[in-house]
Enzyme design. Sequence first.
Site, short mmCIF file in Angstrom:
data_model
loop_
_atom_site.label_atom_id
_atom_site.label_comp_id
_atom_site.label_asym_id
_atom_site.label_seq_id
_atom_site.Cartn_x
_atom_site.Cartn_y
_atom_site.Cartn_z
N GLN A 9 0.82 -1.21 0.00
CA GLN A 9 0.00 0.00 0.00
C GLN A 9 0.86 1.26 0.00
OE1 GLN A 9 -3.20 -0.76 2.61
NE2 GLN A 9 -4.19 1.20 2.35
N SER A 87 4.17 -6.60 2.69
CA SER A 87 2.81 -6.54 3.26
C SER A 87 1.78 -7.06 2.25
CB SER A 87 2.51 -5.11 3.72
OG SER A 87 1.31 -5.06 4.45
N LEU A 88 0.90 -6.20 1.77
CA LEU A 88 -0.08 -6.59 0.75
C LEU A 88 0.59 -7.30 -0.43
CD1 LEU A 88 -2.76 -6.21 -0.98
CD2 LEU A 88 -1.83 -3.99 -1.59
N ARG A 112 -9.33 -8.77 3.04
CA ARG A 112 -8.31 -8.20 3.91
C ARG A 112 -8.49 -6.69 4.04
NH1 ARG A 112 -2.90 -5.93 3.13
NH2 ARG A 112 -1.37 -6.80 4.59
N HIS A 194 -0.08 -4.07 11.01
CA HIS A 194 1.02 -4.89 11.52
C HIS A 194 1.28 -4.64 13.02
CE1 HIS A 194 1.64 -6.34 7.50
NE2 HIS A 194 1.66 -5.10 7.08
N GLN A 243 0.42 -12.48 9.37
CA GLN A 243 1.02 -11.28 8.78
C GLN A 243 0.40 -9.96 9.24
OE1 GLN A 243 0.13 -9.21 5.47
NE2 GLN A 243 1.79 -9.91 4.17
#
Length: 291
Positions: A9, A87-88, A112, A194, A243
């Site tokens: 992102q 991440s993503l 998500r 996170h 995650q």
Amino acid sequence: MKAYIFPGQGSQFVGMGKDLYEQHQVAKDLFEQANEILGFRITDIMFNGTEEELKQTKVTQPAIFLHSVIQAAVAQDFAPEMVAGHSLGEFSALVANKVLSFEDALRLVSKRALAMQAACEEQPSTMAAILGLEDEKVEQICAGIDDVVVAANYNCPGQLVISGSVPGVEAACEQMKAAGAKRALLLPVGGAFHSPLMKSAEAELEAAIRQTEFKQGICPIYQNVDAQAHTEPSEIQQNLIKQLTAPVRWTQSVQQMIADGATLFVECGPGKVLQGLVKKIDKSAEVAQVS
């Protein structure tokens, strides 16, 4: 060895993916399939929307995923020997190495995004970039704050993002500056990604991940939670569940990939953020944009 890396992102921009849609039939078909799966024309927002529309989490995450995965699908000589995503971007990487199907991964990314949005609305929370402090010092300061605040993104040496409650992050920022940080900058994000504050989103996503088929990959994926190479579907699945509440160990992932033989890092998706981070992690590493 060639490593393909996929951004998260923040890499979005208006007009993203339009050239792919117009130049490749495969891309056009995948974008149209995505519109059907999502139940709205995300392509209209990606190609011609406003920055504000693109910033909505339910749009941003699928948009970056689509740009990355479709770019990989039309790339010349796409033959990854290892993959990783920030991440993503881990979802994009799992499609690239054939662990997840395009359709399944897109459904998970959409779920998500919505789960993270809901978690953000439950409790005001934020993130901040800390520049110029050693990782250990950042961790130590976070551990000493009474409120929720943790190290969330290990982006490169001297650049770490912290995440937590608004009071926790603000208190940590003051202490980071006092400890000699060059900058401690609150980020314009809607929540504490996170961190433990994403627990409700993790629970929601876990159910969806467990119902999704994970196949044997064509190459290892270096996952955010432990920065290690994984090929076993059940391990990959478990790491993906963790995650959302665990830190993104990007520095450690890149270091491990280099130790395991990566010589060229090819960024696949919008922007060049990851190429910059790789160079800061190891000046001798070669980087490129997918073509």
